[in-house]
Design a protein around this motif. Sequence first.
Motif, short mmCIF file in Angstrom:
data_model
loop_
_atom_site.label_atom_id
_atom_site.label_comp_id
_atom_site.label_asym_id
_atom_site.label_seq_id
_atom_site.Cartn_x
_atom_site.Cartn_y
_atom_site.Cartn_z
N TYR A 317 0.93 -1.33 0.05
CA TYR A 317 -0.03 0.12 0.08
C TYR A 317 0.93 1.08 0.04
N GLU A 318 1.71 1.47 0.89
CA GLU A 318 2.61 2.51 1.13
C GLU A 318 3.56 2.64 -0.25
N GLN A 319 3.79 1.47 -0.89
CA GLN A 319 4.72 1.51 -2.13
C GLN A 319 4.06 2.23 -3.31
N GLY A 320 2.59 1.73 -3.08
CA GLY A 320 1.93 2.30 -4.28
C GLY A 320 1.80 4.10 -4.25
N TRP A 321 1.78 4.51 -2.99
CA TRP A 321 1.80 6.11 -2.82
C TRP A 321 3.24 6.57 -3.02
N PHE A 322 4.25 5.85 -2.62
CA PHE A 322 5.54 6.28 -3.03
C PHE A 322 5.75 6.36 -4.40
N ASP A 323 5.32 5.55 -5.23
CA ASP A 323 5.58 5.52 -6.75
C ASP A 323 4.80 6.58 -7.31
N LYS A 324 3.63 6.91 -6.78
CA LYS A 324 2.94 8.33 -7.38
C LYS A 324 3.56 9.43 -6.69
N MET A 325 4.32 9.52 -5.35
CA MET A 325 4.60 10.52 -5.03
C MET A 325 6.14 11.17 -5.78
N LEU A 326 6.82 10.29 -6.09
CA LEU A 326 8.07 10.66 -6.50
C LEU A 326 8.24 11.74 -7.77
N PRO A 327 7.35 11.07 -8.91
CA PRO A 327 7.46 12.23 -9.80
C PRO A 327 6.94 13.86 -9.64
N GLU A 328 6.07 13.68 -8.40
CA GLU A 328 5.42 14.86 -8.17
C GLU A 328 6.54 15.84 -7.27
N LEU A 329 7.05 14.94 -6.40
CA LEU A 329 8.25 15.69 -5.52
C LEU A 329 9.20 16.35 -6.29
N GLU A 330 9.89 15.47 -7.46
CA GLU A 330 10.90 15.65 -8.31
C GLU A 330 10.37 16.97 -9.10
N GLY A 331 9.28 17.03 -9.61
CA GLY A 331 8.77 18.31 -10.35
C GLY A 331 8.83 19.64 -9.51
#
Length: 342
Positions: A317-331
């Motif tokens: 479950y947390e990995q799912g959020w992590f994968d969504k989070m990274l591109p947004e954070l990097e932007g």
Amino acid sequence: MFSSKLPAVASRAFTSSSAVKAKVAVLGAAGGIGQPLSLLCKLSPYVTELSCYDVVGTPGVAADISHVPTASKTQGSLPDPEAGAWPTGSEGGLKAALTGASVVVIPAGVPRKPGMTRDDLFNTNASIVQTLVEGCAEHCPDAVLAIISNPVNSTVPIAAEVLKAKGVFDPKKVCGVTTLDVCRANTFMGEHMGVDPSSLSVPVIGGHAGITILPLLSQTGASMTDEEREALTVRIQFGGDEVVQAKAGAGSATLSMAYAGYVFTENVLKALAGEKDIVMPAYVKSSITSAEYFASPCRFGVNGVEEVLGYGELNEYEQGWFDKMLPELEGQIQKGKDFAQK
Ligand SMILES: NC(=O)C1=CN([C@@H]2O[C@H](COP(=O)(O)OP(=O)(O)OC[C@H]3O[C@@H](n4cnc5c(N)ncnc54)[C@H](O)[C@@H]3O)[C@@H](O)[C@H]2O)C=CC1
Ligand SMILES: O=C([O-])CC(=O)C(=O)O
């Protein structure tokens, strides 16, 4: 995951004395966060000198706080050195505010109103942080910077670029303050688990905006249904919006943020003074993910962030959020870098 429990402050009032001299400068000290944060710093035995700086109101804020009977000295200044300062006749201006500071806490800038994202604050707050950090580069290049001004995901990279351009960037000394996310995670999980929230230290990683905030609830060992886990995770991610909506146009979290900023600052001061095992989360330059800046537990020491620690295992479950989070954070990181480099 990290060992620094969030402390109570009430017992600190009327205590004094610290062996180590430490000046803390609060930039934005007349604001909703700045005033209670300055008061809490005045109560801290780790602060020997408190410098309150803002574009308005700081002689009054400093005069007021200076009557609290603790051992530290309080000074208040405005940008113009010729304008009134506290104590009357003392030197004002940013140079006087910053010179000799060990920690500079920056809650300067505008807060959100309902319907806004933190990124909507970028246009105003990016240049405020840029200007203030230029002052830090000049007047206190060795200070630890604790950046509260939103959007933290972008203002921290801006601060780093400013310091790099001035040749004084030290990744150990530039931190985004994400402590409020941990406060919220502890509070909401404490309610869920039926335990005192001050006994918890829930790891929260990533950044400080919406889905870039990732609480690792699996590491608490608490039992919860899928629905409870989703509700708790989303409440922690959007805890800031809860306050913005309740304040209905009058700003965002100030009192809980002042507490969180004080906890962060006092822990940094303890570490600078040589206390061991000070571990707390911070949004810092990091190589533990593909994001150049990332919030995770960090070990603080006499030089600031001595070690960026890992964050343990994520469940699916947390990995799912992590994968969504990274591109947004990097932007959001890139947006800050582009602003500072142009
Ligand atoms: N990192 C976090 O967890 C949190 C961050 N925040 C952010 O903190 C910031 C401040 O929030 P509040 O205190 O509620 O806002 P506020 O508007 O009450 O206070 C901001 C203060 O900054 C001052 N200021 C503006 N430009 C300045 C400059 N160039 N130099 C010095 N001071 C300046 C203003 O005069 C004002 O007194 C906002 O950007 C908000 O989004 C708020 C809550 C949590
Ligand atoms: O929500 C906001 O705009 C202020 C903030 O960062 C928080 O409360 O976490």
